[in-house]
Enzyme design. Structure first.
Site, PDB file in Angstrom:
ATOM      1  N   ASP A 175       0.810  -1.219   0.000  1.00  0.00           N
ATOM      2  CA  ASP A 175       0.000   0.000   0.000  1.00  0.00           C
ATOM      3  C   ASP A 175       0.843   1.268   0.000  1.00  0.00           C
ATOM      4  O   ASP A 175       0.345   2.355   0.300  1.00  0.00           O
ATOM      5  CB  ASP A 175      -0.924   0.002   1.225  1.00  0.00           C
ATOM      6  CG  ASP A 175      -0.141  -0.068   2.546  1.00  0.00           C
ATOM      7  OD1 ASP A 175       1.101  -0.094   2.502  1.00  0.00           O
ATOM      8  OD2 ASP A 175      -0.790  -0.105   3.608  1.00  0.00           O
TER       9      ASP A 175
ATOM     10  N   CYS B 204       4.999  -0.243   2.644  1.00  0.00           N
ATOM     11  CA  CYS B 204       5.559  -1.566   2.942  1.00  0.00           C
ATOM     12  C   CYS B 204       6.913  -1.487   3.652  1.00  0.00           C
ATOM     13  O   CYS B 204       7.183  -2.262   4.573  1.00  0.00           O
ATOM     14  CB  CYS B 204       5.668  -2.401   1.672  1.00  0.00           C
ATOM     15  SG  CYS B 204       6.695  -1.711   0.363  1.00  0.00           S
TER      16      CYS B 204
ATOM     17  N   HIS C 102       8.616  -4.167  -3.851  1.00  0.00           N
ATOM     18  CA  HIS C 102       7.915  -4.396  -2.584  1.00  0.00           C
ATOM     19  C   HIS C 102       8.883  -4.945  -1.535  1.00  0.00           C
ATOM     20  O   HIS C 102       9.849  -5.638  -1.874  1.00  0.00           O
ATOM     21  CB  HIS C 102       6.781  -5.392  -2.798  1.00  0.00           C
ATOM     22  CG  HIS C 102       5.928  -5.603  -1.592  1.00  0.00           C
ATOM     23  ND1 HIS C 102       5.087  -4.635  -1.085  1.00  0.00           N
ATOM     24  CD2 HIS C 102       5.786  -6.684  -0.778  1.00  0.00           C
ATOM     25  CE1 HIS C 102       4.459  -5.110  -0.027  1.00  0.00           C
ATOM     26  NE2 HIS C 102       4.872  -6.346   0.192  1.00  0.00           N
TER      27      HIS C 102
END
Length: 306
Positions: free
Chosen positions: A170, A173, A291
């Site tokens: 989102d 991370c 990520h």
């Protein structure tokens, strides 16, 4: 007589039951592998751990593909719809109407039947195309960059006694993963507080960061650009990267290690002596971009190595 829906449910239940048995069999095989090596044979233990990680990943992928194939071969929806209008056409001749009326009704029913057949054919083609895409995606997943990256990082973590602790994608991370790591050390830091401390450190030490930042056109950051960057870092879910990790290491005064699938781990703040924070970095995990996940101690499903 059981309908197609019952057959599909039965087939899926049978497949899931077989998957459950295969997973149980794999755990038995894993335990045999673990017991086949002595505790002090570190080299062999590492080889076994790598093999176990690959066996688990391969089983997961095969199960995923088999479920996709089952959906393809058990659709049955177009066949179930066939015949509804045709039955009406067959029964028109037994209605109590005159010859002309019967003929008109027959023609109307045939037109409706023809239209319904086209609709059924179109729906069948759409269903087939959708199922083909599902199967192609399942096959592609076996060799995708995302899958290969996950297997490699999972293997690296496994022979360090670690596993992934998943973090939501989102924009927060990096900070959420750091917060999770700190919580393991009984330190409570929220995402917002970490963002604020990083922004404050970067504003106080612009010479450490501005040389590595450029605008979209490739121009070096001005002071105004840098202030805007720090403001967005502090007040929005802007994604954090290596510069923010360097700042986090400085404000937390701990080493931060980032494990990646290619190349060695990256360590920031290695001169600090506090308990290190360990993260994993993925280039291909999500369609939106890179990520970070946190890590935790690996949970053994059965007894540890003897």
């Amino acid at each position: 007589m059981a309908d197609a829906g019952d057959d599909k449910c039965d087939a899926e239940a049978e497949l899931l039951q077989r998957h459950k048995k295969e997973r149980k069999d794999l755990q038995s095989e894993i335990q045999k592998l673990k017991h086949s090596v002595s505790k002090d044979n570190k080299k062999k233990k590492k080889e076994i751990t790598d093999k176990i990680a690959l066996l688990e990943a391969e089983l997961d992928c095969r199960h995923e593909k088999e479920l996709a194939d089952l959906k393809l071969h058990t659709t049955g929806a177009p066949q179930k719809l066939a015949g509804t209008v045709d039955e009406v056409v067959d029964k028109v001749g037994v209605l109590g109407v005159g010859d002309n009326e019967e003929s008109d009704l027959g023609q109307q029913a045939q037109k409706k039947a023809s239209k319904a057949q086209k609709q059924r054919a179109k729906k069948a083609a759409e269903d087939q195309e959708r199922e083909d895409r599902i199967r192609e995606q399942a096959i592609e997943n076996l060799t995708s960059s995302r899958h290969l990256e996950a297997v490699k990082i999972g293997t690296l973590l496994a022979h360090r006694g670690l596993q992934i602790h998943e973090i939501t994608s989102d924009g927060n991370c990096l900070y959420a993963a750091i917060s999770h790591q700190l919580k393991k050390q009984q330190l409570m830091c929220t995402v917002d507080s970490l963002r604020g401390r990083v922004a404050e450190y970067m504003r106080s030490n612009p010479e450490e960061f501005m040389p590595f930042l450029t605008t979209e056109s490739g121009e070096p950051f001005s002071e105004e650009d840098f202030e805007k960057y720090c403001h967005e870092l502090e007040t929005t879910p802007a994604w954090g990267g290596q510069l923010e990790i360097q700042a986090l290491a400085q404000v937390l005064k701990v080493p931060i290690e980032v494990i990646q699938s290619e190349g060695p781990s990256l360590v920031s703040g290695e001169h600090f002596t506090g308990s290190p924070i360990v993260l994993t970095y993925y280039r291909h995990a999500y369609g939106l971009g890179e990520h970070y996940h946190s890590v935790e101690d690996r949970v053994e499903t059965e007894e540890e190595f003897t």
